[in-house]
Design an enzyme around this catalytic site. Sequence first.
Site, short mmCIF file in Angstrom:
data_model
loop_
_atom_site.label_atom_id
_atom_site.label_comp_id
_atom_site.label_asym_id
_atom_site.label_seq_id
_atom_site.Cartn_x
_atom_site.Cartn_y
_atom_site.Cartn_z
N HIS A 119 -14.48 -47.39 -32.30
CA HIS A 119 -13.79 -46.65 -31.24
C HIS A 119 -13.29 -47.57 -30.13
CE1 HIS A 119 -17.30 -47.03 -28.52
NE2 HIS A 119 -18.00 -46.91 -29.62
N ASP A 120 -12.10 -47.27 -29.65
CA ASP A 120 -11.50 -47.92 -28.47
C ASP A 120 -11.14 -49.39 -28.70
OD1 ASP A 120 -11.87 -45.57 -26.61
OD2 ASP A 120 -13.97 -45.99 -27.07
N GLY A 137 -17.32 -51.35 -30.78
CA GLY A 137 -16.46 -50.58 -29.89
C GLY A 137 -15.87 -51.41 -28.76
#
Length: 260
Positions: A119-120, A137
């Site tokens: 994520h991200d 992440g």
Amino acid sequence: MIHKTAIVDSNAKISENVIIGPYSVIGPNVEIGEGTVVQSHVNISGNTIIGSNNKIYPFASIGNDPQDLKFKGEKTSLEIGDNNKIREYVTINPGTEGGGGKTKVGNNCLFMVSSHIAHDCIVGNNVILANNVPLGGHAHVDDYAIIGGNSAVQQFTRVGKFAMIGGMCGVVRDVIPYGIAHGNRSILQGLNLIGLRRKNIPNKEILSLSEAYKIIFKNENLTENLSNLTNDLIKNELVSEVVNFIEKDKKRPICTPFSK
């Protein structure tokens, strides 16, 4: 062409000349650009936009929920560019509210078997992740970086453009543009001279970067070493990129030739 066994939500936006293979599942908020090939047994879900002429191999999972306990189902997204090869068992997760809400992948990348983009993350163009490489992440991987097999990139870590990471390496500190790092815990080993020459960077520019490298990493006092760079060296575009990379986020540790 969509295989009769594929499940494609009626709200998904599928462009012309897209191929979706047997038993693949495409969710309602997915957009797929022209010429992309989705082979068999692929799952694409979430708020996911995939560009043109990508090739996605069996058992890839793209756009499913982030592997983050703080994620509570908020609306976030994943954006993938053009001409990428996403091999078997690759997983790419969307962003989280706490990380800006978006995971983004550029163009012309190769993600080998079982690599993972968390994520991200922000991944640039022409990046190669070899087999079993996970990006934690919020990691940033810039253009033309190559990360060797079974290496793991810790969350929030930055890998600069044209950097090369050896295999089986734990990348816990930021790696400068054009740097080479390897070791059980990443240690800077020098400059990616082969990569620079392959991109036809003039020898004069490479020599200036090599000179600056020796000054910057003369010892562990990077702040003082940066102040010792001459104006002529700083005018070199390659050197300037390295300096800007180091100074951009002074809270992050930088991978150096000195073991920790």
